[in-house]
Write a protein that holds these residues in place. Structure first.
Motif, PDB file in Angstrom:
ATOM      1  N   SER A   1      -3.734   3.310  -1.541  1.00 48.43           N
ATOM      2  CA  SER A   1      -3.348   3.087  -0.094  1.00 48.43           C
ATOM      3  C   SER A   1      -3.926   1.687   0.235  1.00 48.43           C
ATOM      4  O   SER A   1      -3.394   1.330   1.302  1.00 48.43           O
ATOM      5  CB  SER A   1      -3.969   3.890   0.656  1.00 48.43           C
ATOM      6  OG  SER A   1      -5.430   4.012   0.540  1.00 48.43           O
ATOM      7  N   ALA A   2      -4.435   0.843  -0.581  1.00 45.98           N
ATOM      8  CA  ALA A   2      -4.826  -0.505  -0.347  1.00 45.98           C
ATOM      9  C   ALA A   2      -3.636  -1.423  -1.085  1.00 45.98           C
ATOM     10  O   ALA A   2      -3.201  -0.942  -2.123  1.00 45.98           O
ATOM     11  CB  ALA A   2      -6.405  -1.070  -0.810  1.00 45.98           C
ATOM     12  N   ALA A   3      -3.476  -2.724  -0.311  1.00 40.79           N
ATOM     13  CA  ALA A   3      -2.511  -3.584  -1.128  1.00 40.79           C
ATOM     14  C   ALA A   3      -3.037  -3.919  -2.376  1.00 40.79           C
ATOM     15  O   ALA A   3      -4.108  -4.143  -2.699  1.00 40.79           O
ATOM     16  CB  ALA A   3      -2.467  -4.899  -0.323  1.00 40.79           C
ATOM     17  N   HIS A   4      -2.297  -3.749  -3.680  1.00 38.94           N
ATOM     18  CA  HIS A   4      -2.580  -4.217  -4.885  1.00 38.94           C
ATOM     19  C   HIS A   4      -1.759  -4.805  -5.689  1.00 38.94           C
ATOM     20  O   HIS A   4      -0.621  -5.004  -5.334  1.00 38.94           O
ATOM     21  CB  HIS A   4      -3.298  -2.917  -5.804  1.00 38.94           C
ATOM     22  CG  HIS A   4      -2.252  -1.813  -5.593  1.00 38.94           C
ATOM     23  ND1 HIS A   4      -1.917  -0.913  -4.294  1.00 38.94           N
ATOM     24  CD2 HIS A   4      -1.322  -1.339  -6.573  1.00 38.94           C
ATOM     25  CE1 HIS A   4      -0.734  -0.115  -4.684  1.00 38.94           C
ATOM     26  NE2 HIS A   4      -0.518  -0.291  -6.049  1.00 38.94           N
TER      27      HIS A   4
ATOM     28  N   PRO B   1       0.896  -1.047  -0.154  1.00 44.18           N
ATOM     29  CA  PRO B   1      -0.123  -0.094  -0.129  1.00 44.18           C
ATOM     30  C   PRO B   1       1.027   1.235   0.105  1.00 44.18           C
ATOM     31  O   PRO B   1       1.828   1.204   0.721  1.00 44.18           O
ATOM     32  CB  PRO B   1      -0.725  -0.078   1.481  1.00 44.18           C
ATOM     33  CG  PRO B   1      -0.645  -1.553   1.642  1.00 44.18           C
ATOM     34  CD  PRO B   1       0.400  -2.186   1.285  1.00 44.18           C
TER      35      PRO B   1
ATOM     36  N   ASP C   1      -6.846  -4.676  -2.665  1.00 47.01           N
ATOM     37  CA  ASP C   1      -7.431  -5.259  -1.524  1.00 47.01           C
ATOM     38  C   ASP C   1      -8.169  -6.801  -1.514  1.00 47.01           C
ATOM     39  O   ASP C   1      -9.017  -6.997  -0.764  1.00 47.01           O
ATOM     40  CB  ASP C   1      -8.423  -4.301  -0.953  1.00 47.01           C
ATOM     41  CG  ASP C   1      -8.337  -4.018   0.568  1.00 47.01           C
ATOM     42  OD1 ASP C   1      -7.534  -4.775   1.203  1.00 47.01           O
ATOM     43  OD2 ASP C   1      -9.480  -3.689   1.178  1.00 47.01           O
TER      44      ASP C   1
ATOM     45  N   GLU D   1      -1.525   7.058   2.418  1.00 49.85           N
ATOM     46  CA  GLU D   1      -3.268   7.556   2.168  1.00 49.85           C
ATOM     47  C   GLU D   1      -3.676   8.744   1.321  1.00 49.85           C
ATOM     48  O   GLU D   1      -2.759   9.381   1.318  1.00 49.85           O
ATOM     49  CB  GLU D   1      -3.746   7.856   3.676  1.00 49.85           C
ATOM     50  CG  GLU D   1      -5.287   7.867   3.857  1.00 49.85           C
ATOM     51  CD  GLU D   1      -5.910   6.518   3.771  1.00 49.85           C
ATOM     52  OE1 GLU D   1      -7.018   6.199   3.037  1.00 49.85           O
ATOM     53  OE2 GLU D   1      -5.422   5.278   4.239  1.00 49.85           O
TER      54      GLU D   1
END
Length: 190
Positions: free
Chosen positions: A165-168, A127, A148, A130
């Motif tokens: 900001s999410a795992a991708h 991530p 995500d 933010e």
């Protein structure tokens, strides 16, 4: 593509410069970026060629783009990046790769990428801070975008945007190469 030794030298100078401008100690930046103090010392002394993941973590922690860390100079308002100025930061033996085409710092880091993913290959990303936004446009093949933990099919001619900001991860589950252009906007350090 830029020469690897030259990139290592620019990265060393720019990490040291931006760390100093941000008022970060080696220990402070190491903690913020999630990399070891020893790795930062090696980078600042141009004794290592760190992974793309490490460079991304350092750039994110300092609130600058990867382009800024690898750039040899900050130029005028218009900066043309010739093909040989683009930087290949990730590649595999099968032929997958990404190329950082250009980037800027206003209002925060903004980067444009050229990606190639060969069949069966993938690239995962931790991530980002933010407020990070990613936009991508697939020009060949079918991308499997995983954000995500949820898979999204993005065929050629389609675009996608998501919060970085999410795992991708970017994956090619198909039989033909995937080619895409991607822009990443990271908020500045607060």
């Amino acid at each position: 593509m830029a020469d690897l030794d030259q990139l290592t030298q620019h990265l060393a100078r720019n990490v040291k410069r931006w760390r100093s401008e941000r008022g970060f100690t080696l220990d402070g930046l190491a903690a913020r970026a999630g990399v070891s103090r020893g790795m930062l010392i090696q980078i600042e002394q141009a004794r290592t060629n760190p992974s793309i993941g490490t460079v991304v973590k350092i750039a994110d922690a300092m609130g600058v783009s990867i382009t800024t860390l690898l750039d040899y100079e900050q130029g005028p308002l218009v900066r043309v990046v010739p093909p040989e100025g683009a930087v290949r930061l990730w590649s595999t033996e099968a032929g997958s790769y990404n190329v950082l085409l250009a980037g800027t710092e206003a209002p925060g880091p903004l980067e444009m990428w050229d990606w190639h993913l060969m069949p069966g290959e993938h690239s995962a990303s931790d991530p980002h801070p933010e407020g990070t936004a990613e936009l991508l446009h697939v020009t060949a093949g079918v991308l499997t975008l995983v954000v995500d933990g949820v898979e999204h099919r993005v065929p050629s001619g389609s675009s996608a945007c998501f919060e970085g900001s999410a795992a991708h991860a970017y994956r090619n589950d198909g039989d033909e190469p995937v080619r895409m252009t991607m822009a990443v906007s990271v908020p500045g350090v607060r």
